[in-house]
Motif scaffolding. Structure first.
Motif, PDB file in Angstrom:
ATOM      1  N   THR A 196       0.834  -1.205   0.000  1.00 24.63           N
ATOM      2  CA  THR A 196       0.000   0.000   0.000  1.00 24.63           C
ATOM      3  C   THR A 196       0.868   1.255   0.000  1.00 24.63           C
ATOM      4  OG1 THR A 196      -1.689  -1.230   1.197  1.00 24.63           O
ATOM      5  CG2 THR A 196      -1.907   1.147   1.181  1.00 24.63           C
ATOM      6  N   SER A 197       1.907   1.264   0.805  1.00 18.96           N
ATOM      7  CA  SER A 197       2.803   2.424   0.839  1.00 18.96           C
ATOM      8  C   SER A 197       3.545   2.581  -0.482  1.00 18.96           C
ATOM      9  CB  SER A 197       3.810   2.297   1.985  1.00 18.96           C
ATOM     10  OG  SER A 197       3.168   2.506   3.207  1.00 18.96           O
ATOM     11  N   LEU A 198       3.973   1.479  -1.066  1.00 23.14           N
ATOM     12  CA  LEU A 198       4.651   1.542  -2.353  1.00 23.14           C
ATOM     13  C   LEU A 198       3.696   2.069  -3.426  1.00 23.14           C
ATOM     14  CD1 LEU A 198       7.244   1.022  -3.899  1.00 23.14           C
ATOM     15  CD2 LEU A 198       6.463  -1.316  -4.282  1.00 23.14           C
ATOM     16  N   SER A 199       2.462   1.623  -3.386  1.00 21.33           N
ATOM     17  CA  SER A 199       1.456   2.112  -4.322  1.00 21.33           C
ATOM     18  C   SER A 199       1.251   3.615  -4.184  1.00 21.33           C
ATOM     19  CB  SER A 199       0.133   1.378  -4.091  1.00 21.33           C
ATOM     20  OG  SER A 199      -0.884   1.905  -4.885  1.00 21.33           O
ATOM     21  N   MET A 200       1.202   4.092  -2.951  1.00 22.30           N
ATOM     22  CA  MET A 200       1.036   5.531  -2.725  1.00 22.30           C
ATOM     23  C   MET A 200       2.249   6.313  -3.222  1.00 22.30           C
ATOM     24  SD  MET A 200      -1.843   6.572  -1.622  1.00 22.30           S
ATOM     25  CE  MET A 200      -1.292   8.214  -1.241  1.00 22.30           C
ATOM     26  N   LEU A 201       3.437   5.752  -3.042  1.00 21.66           N
ATOM     27  CA  LEU A 201       4.644   6.427  -3.524  1.00 21.66           C
ATOM     28  C   LEU A 201       4.659   6.513  -5.045  1.00 21.66           C
ATOM     29  CD1 LEU A 201       7.286   5.007  -1.036  1.00 21.66           C
ATOM     30  CD2 LEU A 201       6.540   7.388  -1.256  1.00 21.66           C
ATOM     31  N   VAL A 202       4.223   5.466  -5.720  1.00 20.35           N
ATOM     32  CA  VAL A 202       4.138   5.498  -7.185  1.00 20.35           C
ATOM     33  C   VAL A 202       3.119   6.549  -7.617  1.00 20.35           C
ATOM     34  CG1 VAL A 202       3.420   4.159  -9.209  1.00 20.35           C
ATOM     35  CG2 VAL A 202       4.943   3.125  -7.509  1.00 20.35           C
ATOM     36  N   HIS A 203       1.980   6.568  -6.951  1.00 24.55           N
ATOM     37  CA  HIS A 203       0.949   7.562  -7.262  1.00 24.55           C
ATOM     38  C   HIS A 203       1.484   8.984  -7.071  1.00 24.55           C
ATOM     39  CE1 HIS A 203      -2.951   9.470  -7.564  1.00 24.55           C
ATOM     40  NE2 HIS A 203      -2.734  10.041  -6.404  1.00 24.55           N
ATOM     41  N   CYS A 204       2.152   9.216  -5.954  1.00 29.02           N
ATOM     42  CA  CYS A 204       2.716  10.546  -5.687  1.00 29.02           C
ATOM     43  C   CYS A 204       3.769  10.932  -6.725  1.00 29.02           C
ATOM     44  CB  CYS A 204       3.316  10.601  -4.286  1.00 29.02           C
ATOM     45  SG  CYS A 204       2.088  10.636  -2.976  1.00 29.02           S
TER      46      CYS A 204
END
Length: 114
Positions: A76-84
């Motif tokens: 989930t954190s990795l997904s948010m970092l990609v989104h950001c």
């Protein structure tokens, strides 16, 4: 509450609050009706809300010693970092990136010590 639960909880609260605020402002300012632009903007808020809710549920179970919960937080954190990273030219989400980086580092550290 363990030291790992705190950053996951803070990250979840931050993401949910920002997702709600984002969608509220988008709906208040968008005047052309339902179109692709509105859908895209609402999806940005939806990503924040979804990842935040996952973190909120995960933090409650992180002390149970289940590696799957830690992997879920990492994903989930990795997904948010990609989104950001994708929206960075338009919106510098520095706090969101910092919180998700911290959670990712802490979770990976914990996984390596299991």
């Amino acid at each position: 509450m363990s030291g790992l639960r705190i950053p996951i909880l803070l990250n979840g609260l931050w993401a949910v609050a920002n997702g709600l605020l984002h969608d509220g402002f988008v709906l208040a300012k968008h005047k052309t009706g339902y179109d692709r632009e509105l859908l895209r903007l609402l999806m940005d808020g939806h990503i924040l809300l979804t990842c935040g809710v996952v973190h909120l549920f995960a933090q409650a179970a992180v002390d149970e010693g289940r590696p799957l919960i830690l992997w879920l937080c990492a994903a989930t954190s990795l997904s948010m970092l990609v989104h950001c990273a994708m929206i960075f030219p338009f919106l510098k989400s520095v706090v969101t990136m910092a919180l998700n980086t911290a959670v990712l580092v802490f979770v990976l550290w914990k996984l390596l010590r299991l």
